[in-house]
Design a protein around this motif. Structure first.
Motif, PDB file in Angstrom:
ATOM      1  N   GLU A  79     -56.226 -71.115  28.016  1.00  0.00           N
ATOM      2  CA  GLU A  79     -54.857 -70.667  27.786  1.00  0.00           C
ATOM      3  C   GLU A  79     -54.561 -69.327  28.443  1.00  0.00           C
ATOM      4  OE1 GLU A  79     -54.348 -68.186  23.726  1.00  0.00           O
ATOM      5  OE2 GLU A  79     -54.693 -70.325  23.380  1.00  0.00           O
ATOM      6  N   LEU A  80     -53.278 -69.122  28.680  1.00  0.00           N
ATOM      7  CA  LEU A  80     -52.704 -67.848  29.097  1.00  0.00           C
ATOM      8  C   LEU A  80     -51.833 -67.319  27.972  1.00  0.00           C
ATOM      9  CD1 LEU A  80     -51.335 -68.546  32.705  1.00  0.00           C
ATOM     10  CD2 LEU A  80     -52.938 -66.725  32.128  1.00  0.00           C
ATOM     11  N   ARG A  81     -51.868 -66.017  27.756  1.00  0.00           N
ATOM     12  CA  ARG A  81     -50.912 -65.350  26.871  1.00  0.00           C
ATOM     13  C   ARG A  81     -50.088 -64.419  27.753  1.00  0.00           C
ATOM     14  NH1 ARG A  81     -55.698 -65.884  24.160  1.00  0.00           N
ATOM     15  NH2 ARG A  81     -56.470 -63.855  24.832  1.00  0.00           N
ATOM     16  N   VAL A  82     -48.785 -64.662  27.785  1.00  0.00           N
ATOM     17  CA  VAL A  82     -47.946 -64.040  28.818  1.00  0.00           C
ATOM     18  C   VAL A  82     -46.854 -63.172  28.196  1.00  0.00           C
ATOM     19  CG1 VAL A  82     -46.547 -64.464  30.873  1.00  0.00           C
ATOM     20  CG2 VAL A  82     -48.376 -66.067  30.257  1.00  0.00           C
ATOM     21  N   TRP A  83     -46.740 -61.946  28.687  1.00  0.00           N
ATOM     22  CA  TRP A  83     -45.656 -61.024  28.362  1.00  0.00           C
ATOM     23  C   TRP A  83     -44.898 -60.707  29.650  1.00  0.00           C
ATOM     24  CZ3 TRP A  83     -50.572 -60.809  26.423  1.00  0.00           C
ATOM     25  CH2 TRP A  83     -50.717 -60.814  25.028  1.00  0.00           C
ATOM     26  N   PRO A  84     -43.779 -60.021  29.560  1.00  0.00           N
ATOM     27  CA  PRO A  84     -42.997 -59.741  30.781  1.00  0.00           C
ATOM     28  C   PRO A  84     -43.777 -59.029  31.876  1.00  0.00           C
ATOM     29  CG  PRO A  84     -41.653 -59.317  28.852  1.00  0.00           C
ATOM     30  CD  PRO A  84     -43.041 -59.597  28.346  1.00  0.00           C
ATOM     31  N   HIS A  85     -44.696 -58.129  31.498  1.00  0.00           N
ATOM     32  CA  HIS A  85     -45.370 -57.324  32.518  1.00  0.00           C
ATOM     33  C   HIS A  85     -46.890 -57.350  32.410  1.00  0.00           C
ATOM     34  CE1 HIS A  85     -41.431 -55.860  33.561  1.00  0.00           C
ATOM     35  NE2 HIS A  85     -41.233 -55.451  32.320  1.00  0.00           N
ATOM     36  N   ARG A  86     -47.427 -58.342  31.696  1.00  0.00           N
ATOM     37  CA  ARG A  86     -48.873 -58.455  31.603  1.00  0.00           C
ATOM     38  C   ARG A  86     -49.228 -59.873  31.153  1.00  0.00           C
ATOM     39  NH1 ARG A  86     -52.023 -55.195  28.943  1.00  0.00           N
ATOM     40  NH2 ARG A  86     -53.407 -56.810  28.129  1.00  0.00           N
ATOM     41  N   PHE A  87     -50.504 -60.213  31.300  1.00  0.00           N
ATOM     42  CA  PHE A  87     -50.980 -61.488  30.759  1.00  0.00           C
ATOM     43  C   PHE A  87     -52.465 -61.355  30.438  1.00  0.00           C
ATOM     44  CE2 PHE A  87     -51.814 -61.891  35.288  1.00  0.00           C
ATOM     45  CZ  PHE A  87     -53.048 -62.519  35.355  1.00  0.00           C
ATOM     46  N   GLU A  88     -52.942 -62.238  29.579  1.00  0.00           N
ATOM     47  CA  GLU A  88     -54.353 -62.318  29.210  1.00  0.00           C
ATOM     48  C   GLU A  88     -54.803 -63.760  29.339  1.00  0.00           C
ATOM     49  OE1 GLU A  88     -54.499 -60.904  25.214  1.00  0.00           O
ATOM     50  OE2 GLU A  88     -54.144 -58.803  25.760  1.00  0.00           O
ATOM     51  N   GLY A  89     -56.088 -63.951  29.661  1.00  0.00           N
ATOM     52  CA  GLY A  89     -56.637 -65.287  29.785  1.00  0.00           C
ATOM     53  C   GLY A  89     -56.373 -65.870  31.156  1.00  0.00           C
ATOM     54  N   THR A  90     -56.769 -67.135  31.321  1.00  0.00           N
ATOM     55  CA  THR A  90     -56.544 -67.811  32.602  1.00  0.00           C
ATOM     56  C   THR A  90     -56.593 -69.322  32.408  1.00  0.00           C
ATOM     57  OG1 THR A  90     -57.370 -68.096  34.880  1.00  0.00           O
ATOM     58  CG2 THR A  90     -59.011 -67.700  33.172  1.00  0.00           C
ATOM     59  N   ILE A  91     -55.777 -70.023  33.146  1.00  0.00           N
ATOM     60  CA  ILE A  91     -55.842 -71.489  33.198  1.00  0.00           C
ATOM     61  C   ILE A  91     -56.378 -71.936  34.557  1.00  0.00           C
ATOM     62  CG2 ILE A  91     -54.011 -71.875  31.503  1.00  0.00           C
ATOM     63  CD1 ILE A  91     -52.112 -72.394  33.907  1.00  0.00           C
ATOM     64  N   GLY A  92     -56.938 -70.999  35.289  1.00  0.00           N
ATOM     65  CA  GLY A  92     -57.425 -71.271  36.637  1.00  0.00           C
ATOM     66  C   GLY A  92     -56.548 -70.556  37.630  1.00  0.00           C
ATOM     67  N   GLY A  93     -57.149 -69.709  38.419  1.00  0.00           N
ATOM     68  CA  GLY A  93     -56.353 -68.910  39.349  1.00  0.00           C
ATOM     69  C   GLY A  93     -55.678 -69.742  40.419  1.00  0.00           C
ATOM     70  N   GLY A  94     -54.936 -69.078  41.282  1.00  0.00           N
ATOM     71  CA  GLY A  94     -54.272 -69.771  42.361  1.00  0.00           C
ATOM     72  C   GLY A  94     -52.844 -70.157  42.024  1.00  0.00           C
ATOM     73  N   GLN A  95     -52.337 -71.124  42.774  1.00  0.00           N
ATOM     74  CA  GLN A  95     -50.926 -71.465  42.688  1.00  0.00           C
ATOM     75  C   GLN A  95     -50.513 -71.975  41.311  1.00  0.00           C
ATOM     76  OE1 GLN A  95     -48.993 -70.694  45.173  1.00  0.00           O
ATOM     77  NE2 GLN A  95     -47.089 -71.424  44.252  1.00  0.00           N
ATOM     78  N   LEU A  96     -51.385 -72.742  40.660  1.00  0.00           N
ATOM     79  CA  LEU A  96     -51.049 -73.275  39.338  1.00  0.00           C
ATOM     80  C   LEU A  96     -50.772 -72.138  38.365  1.00  0.00           C
ATOM     81  CD1 LEU A  96     -50.860 -75.611  37.258  1.00  0.00           C
ATOM     82  CD2 LEU A  96     -53.330 -75.321  36.897  1.00  0.00           C
ATOM     83  N   GLU A  97     -51.638 -71.163  38.313  1.00  0.00           N
ATOM     84  CA  GLU A  97     -51.444 -70.052  37.388  1.00  0.00           C
ATOM     85  C   GLU A  97     -50.254 -69.189  37.793  1.00  0.00           C
ATOM     86  OE1 GLU A  97     -54.805 -68.312  35.254  1.00  0.00           O
ATOM     87  OE2 GLU A  97     -54.340 -66.450  36.340  1.00  0.00           O
ATOM     88  N   PHE A  98     -50.056 -69.002  39.084  1.00  0.00           N
ATOM     89  CA  PHE A  98     -48.909 -68.223  39.561  1.00  0.00           C
ATOM     90  C   PHE A  98     -47.599 -68.851  39.091  1.00  0.00           C
ATOM     91  CE2 PHE A  98     -45.649 -67.336  42.760  1.00  0.00           C
ATOM     92  CZ  PHE A  98     -45.696 -65.949  42.815  1.00  0.00           C
TER      93      PHE A  98
END
Length: 315
Positions: free
Chosen positions: A35-54
C-alpha cells in the motif's frame, strides 16, 4: 493492514488517501496488500516504483473517494511486467481505523454493493474461531486481515553480522525480531528497534522462544553457539541457521551426536548459511542470510522442520 501504522500516520500528518494492491494477475511489481499512504506533499510505502506508482500518486492526490482501478500494466502503463493489477483507493480518517480486537476489515469499494458470501463467511470465522482472513477482493468488496501476526525471528548475537542482519530485515515490517546477547553495551544505541533480551548465558532464554520461531545463531562464542544448537534441538523450532564454516559444522555435528541428537534432528540446523559469492563483509553475509530466510518464509509452509536454506560458507 496494521492499526499502528495508520494511527502513527494520522497522528503525524492527518487524513490520507490509501492505495492498496487488492488483486494481481501475472507479473506485477508488488504483492496483494502492498500500500501507499498519500498526502498532498508526501507519501509513505510503495506499490512498486515506476509509472504505476507515479500515476497512483497523481490519482490519490486528486482527492478521489473510494475507487477501484484495474490496470493492465503493458497496454495502460507501457511497463514490461506483462501482468495486471487491481488498485483500491480510499480516504482514511480516524473513523476508518479498526477498533481494538477487530480481526478483519471489510470495505465496500463500490457504493450500495451487498457483501458477497466470502465476506460473511470470513466474519463468522473471525467471530467464532478467531481466524484472520487472507486478503481478498471480489464483488466490489475488499477484505483484509487486521494486524496479521508477524513471523517470530530470534537473532542470537549483537555483533557485526547480527547488527547488519537487523538493519536488513527490520524495515520489512513482517518479522517480530527478538535480539539476544550478553551485555546491553553490545547493542547499538537506539531508542526503538527489535525487542532486546540480555542474559549472562543467552542459552537460558531458549525456552522463551515460540515453537514457530526462526533462529539465526551468530554469537561471538563457538561454545555458546553449540549450547544454543543443543537447547534449540531439545526444545523445537521452525527453522534455524548457524554462522560458520563447513569445518565448524562437522565438529558441531559430532558434538551434537554425543549430546544425544540424531542425524535427522541435527540436519534441521542449516550450516553454513549465507552466500559466499557475496563476500565476507558482515553486510554481505547478512544479505545472504536474509535472502535465504525470505525464500523460506515465502513458501508459506507450516511444516515442522523447515530450515533456513544452506548455501556455502558464511565465515
Amino acid at each position: 493492514m496494521r492499526v499502528a501504522d495508520w494511527q502513527e500516520a494520522l497522528a503525524a500528518h492527518g487524513p490520507f488517501t490509501r492505495v492498496v494492491v487488492a488483486e494481481v494477475k501475472g507479473s506485477v511489481p508488488r504483492e496483494p496488500g502492498a500500500e501507499l499512504r498519500v498526502w498532498p506533499h508526501r507519501f509513505e510505502g510503495t506499490i512498486g516504483g515506476g509509472q504505476l506508482e507515479f500515476e497512483a500518486l497523481a490519482r490519490a492526490r486528486g482527492r478521489i473517494g473510494r475507487r477501484v482501478e484495474r490496470i493492465p500494466l503493458g497496454p495502460a502503463m507501457g511497463q514490461c511486467c506483462g501482468g495486471a493489477v487491481t488498485l483500491c483507493y480510499e480516504r482514511i480518517t480516524e473513523s476508518q481505523v479498526p477498533r481494538a480486537g477487530e480481526m478483519l476489515r471489510a470495505v465496500a469499494m463500490t457504493p450500495e454493493t451487498p457483501a458477497p458470501l466470502f465476506v460473511h463467511r470470513a466474519q463468522a470465522r473471525a467471530r467464532d474461531r478467531g481466524e484472520r482472513p487472507a486478503l481478498r477482493f471480489g464483488g466490489g468488496w475488499l477484505l483484509e486481515p487486521v494486524d496479521p501476526p508477524k513471523q517470530p525471528l530470534w537473532i542470537w548475537g549483537a555483533g557485526h553480522v547480527g547488527r547488519a542482519l537487523v538493519n536488513v530485515l527490520e524495515p520489512l515490517g513482517t518479522l517480530a525480531i527478538t535480539w539476544v546477547d550478553t551485555d546491553a553495551r553490545r547493542f547499538p544505541e537506539a531508542s526503538q528497534g527489535p525487542a532486546r533480551l540480555i542474559a549472562e548465558n543467552p542459552a537460558d532464554l531458549v525456552p522463551l522462544s515460540p515453537a514457530n520461531a526462526q533462529h539465526v545463531i551468530a554469537t561471538y562464542s563457538h561454545a555458546l553457539d553449540l549450547e544454543l544448537c543443543h537447547r534449540l534441538l531439545s526444545q523445537g523450532f521452525a527453522g534455524c541457521g548457524l554462522i560458520g564454516s563447513a569445518t565448524k559444522w562437522v565438529r558441531f555435528r559430532n558434538r551434537l551426536r554425543i549430546l544425544g541428537h540424531s542425524d535427522a534432528q541435527i540436519s534441521r540446523i542449516a550450516c553454513p548459511i549465507g552466500d559466499p559469492t557475496l563476500g565476507k563483509a558482515p553486510e554481505a553475509i547478512a544479505i545472504g542470510i536474509a535472502g535465504a530466510l525470505l525464500k523460506t518464509l515465502s513458501v508459506q509452509s507450516d511444516r515442522a522442520g523447515t530450515a533456513i536454506p544452506r548455501k556455502g560458507r558464511a565465515g
